[in-house]
Scaffold this active site. Structure first.
Site, short mmCIF file in Angstrom:
data_model
loop_
_atom_site.label_atom_id
_atom_site.label_comp_id
_atom_site.label_asym_id
_atom_site.label_seq_id
_atom_site.Cartn_x
_atom_site.Cartn_y
_atom_site.Cartn_z
CG ASP A 13 -1.87 1.24 1.09
OD1 ASP A 13 -2.42 1.33 0.10
OD2 ASP A 13 -1.97 1.76 2.05
CB SER A 14 0.24 4.69 -1.17
OG SER A 14 -0.82 4.72 -0.39
CG HIS A 38 -7.18 5.84 4.25
ND1 HIS A 38 -6.13 5.12 3.47
CD2 HIS A 38 -6.17 6.39 4.93
CE1 HIS A 38 -4.91 5.40 3.66
NE2 HIS A 38 -5.13 6.09 4.58
CD GLU A 44 -2.36 8.22 6.21
OE1 GLU A 44 -1.37 8.39 6.74
OE2 GLU A 44 -2.65 7.15 5.72
CB CYS A 48 -10.05 4.92 -1.20
SG CYS A 48 -8.64 5.52 -0.03
CB CYS A 86 -2.53 0.81 -2.89
SG CYS A 86 -2.66 2.73 -3.28
#
Ligand code: DGL
Length: 270
Positions: free
Chosen positions: A7-8, A196, A162, A194, A70
């Site tokens: 993942d990023s 998140h 984040e 996504c 991701c």
């Protein structure tokens, strides 16, 4: 027999969590490219180069199969990697196809021509790069006809999550849902595209209304990997240890990840 998860940043831990629950006997090596996150606002070339570098690092850990947890990398880089870069003895799989198979009620490997499906109006919430790639629509068109997809680039949501700013994240989710509903007043299904967004699933569901079915990826990806490994056990790599690697600062990423997942996670420097 390790499998890589890329993942990023830390968002892919939502996918890793589901993978570990579904396949407790498999060691997973997680790579977070925190030094270069977020990917959602980068160019496609940039995302391709960064993702290839990360996947090579996971090969060095004995992972012949890498899951791109991701969405942005799956959307902007995966096809090009598979077509131009990947050696025949390695596999890289993304997170879109399992989701689209669930949406279109298809079994894995069902390559029959696209057909009409029950769902006709689909809302896609994703990062700006994922929306710009149109990868979701492309993969959907291979499997279904007559489905109208309205995509909403959800600027700011990843950053707010984040930063741990739940109030801002909620406000942004509500405003993105409103913006989408102005263009598609009655979606039947919504895709949280996504890593998140599963953390905001309740807010998405509330803002969309109870009649909208919200699809989130982690469990679908876990089911699909379990199925894949059963059919292709040779892609269990030679690695034997689970670990967490980051291109960012290992201590601060560990703290953030522990907070994000609400359980202790310890990263080491890549
Ligand atoms: N992991 C990314 C995704 O799933 C979100 C974070 C980013 O923009 O890098 O799209």
């Amino acid at each position: 027999m390790a499998v890589g998860v890329f993942d990023s940043g830390i968002g892919g831990l939502t996918v890793l969590d589901a993978l570990q629950k579904r396949l407790p006997e498999v060691p997973f090596v997680y790579f977070g490219d925190n030094a270069h996150a977020p990917y959602g606002v980068r160019t496609h070339d940039d995302i391709f180069n960064l993702t290839c570098a990360a996947v090579e690092r996971l090969w060095a850990e004995g992972c012949d199969l890498v899951i791109l947890a991701c969405n942005t990398a799956s959307a902007a880089a995966l096809k090009r990697m598979q077509e131009t870069w990947l050696p025949p003895n390695k596999r890289v799989l993304g997170v879109f196809v399992p989701l689209i198979e669930a949406l279109t009620e298809r079994q894995w490997g069902d390559n029959s021509p696209p057909r009409e499906v029950d769902v006709k109006h689909v809302a896609l919430f994703a990062t700006p790069a994922t929306v710009a790639s149109r990868a979701f629509q492309r993969e959907l068109a291979f499997r279904a006809i007559g489905v109208d997809v309205e995509a909403q680039p959800c600027g700011g949501v990843v950053d707010a999550i984040e930063q741990g700013d739940e109030i801002l994240a909620e406000a942004l989710v509500r405003s993105h849902v409103e913006a989408l509903k102005r263009r598609m007043p009655h979606p039947q299904a919504a895709i949280l595209g996504c890593t998140h967004y599963p953390l905001m699933e309740k807010t998405f569901q509330e803002a969309l209304g109870p009649e909208v079915k919200v699809y989130s990826q982690a469990n679908l990806v876990a089911e699909s990997l379990a199925d894949y490994l059963q059919r292709r056990p040779e892609f269990m790599g030679s690695g034997t240890q689970s670990k967490f690697i980051t291109t960012g600062d290992a201590v601060s990423v560990s703290n953030k990840a522990t907070q994000f997942l609400r359980k202790k996670v310890t990263f080491e420097a890549a």
